[in-house]
Design an enzyme around this catalytic site. Sequence first.
Site, mmCIF file in Angstrom:
data_model
loop_
_atom_site.group_PDB
_atom_site.id
_atom_site.type_symbol
_atom_site.label_atom_id
_atom_site.label_comp_id
_atom_site.label_asym_id
_atom_site.label_seq_id
_atom_site.Cartn_x
_atom_site.Cartn_y
_atom_site.Cartn_z
ATOM 1 N NE ARG A 230 0.116 0.057 4.921
ATOM 2 C CZ ARG A 230 1.187 0.724 5.285
ATOM 3 N NH1 ARG A 230 1.601 1.754 4.577
ATOM 4 N NH2 ARG A 230 1.879 0.366 6.356
ATOM 5 C CB THR B 100 1.255 1.713 10.106
ATOM 6 O OG1 THR B 100 0.337 2.152 11.134
ATOM 7 C CG2 THR B 100 0.644 0.527 9.382
ATOM 8 C CE1 TYR B 101 1.560 -3.632 17.216
ATOM 9 C CE2 TYR B 101 -0.290 -2.182 17.685
ATOM 10 C CZ TYR B 101 0.396 -3.354 17.919
ATOM 11 O OH TYR B 101 -0.069 -4.242 18.839
ATOM 12 C CB CYS C 187 2.868 7.667 9.283
ATOM 13 S SG CYS C 187 1.497 6.507 9.499
#
Length: 236
Positions: free
Chosen positions: A75, A80-81, A181
Amino acid sequence: MARIDARPVQWIISPEPVPYPVALDAMKARAAAIAAGEAEEAIWLIEHPPLYTAGTSAVAADLLSDRFPVYDAGRGGQYTYHGPGQRVAYVMLDLTQRGRDIRCLVKGLEGWIIDTLAAYNITGERRDGRIGVWVQRPDKGMLKEDKIAAIGVRVSKWVTFHGISLNVMPDLTHYDGIVPCGISDQGVTSFEDLGQLVSMPEVDSVLRSTFERRFGPTISASEESLVSTGPRSLVA
């Protein structure tokens, strides 16, 4: 972003955590089926075991720890988590029926989250140049704000997949293993961190009603309806 023909979007909730590779394969299969006219649009609500994902703009230096598995997501965005207590909503929509405007889609997804937060008296805000939804934190200092929801989408043949992640009650220390991010000067937050103790089913109900106001009607569907075009087992 309502669909031209007003066909309902399938609304699917997985009751157990789903391994990330399984979810990714299922999303890709469903998106391909939608593009081929063989499946309906879908919103898939899930949780993942603790993990990190890397978007196409991820910088290696932003991965600070290997405490959890790391997956290439495919993506947009950076690291990110995902983990328990975070509501992930994978969004598989046919943009040929919704205007073919990716920027409008992202704004619509941000608005969806903002509307959901407003139902709990949380003020979510957009920020120019930073996709996602932010909450001001004057209690942490002047100009401080935390991210409560991330957005990362991919579009193939005008069908979307990936989507949003909204922090309900995750362990926020799990973010310590990445620069979320790519932003190092602000933090992350959650409903729980902001003093809102709500259950995942409660949040799901609000997510559905706010989605329908922006994107049109939904219809409940089983997990099996998703995997009919993807892997047969969604639980490890």
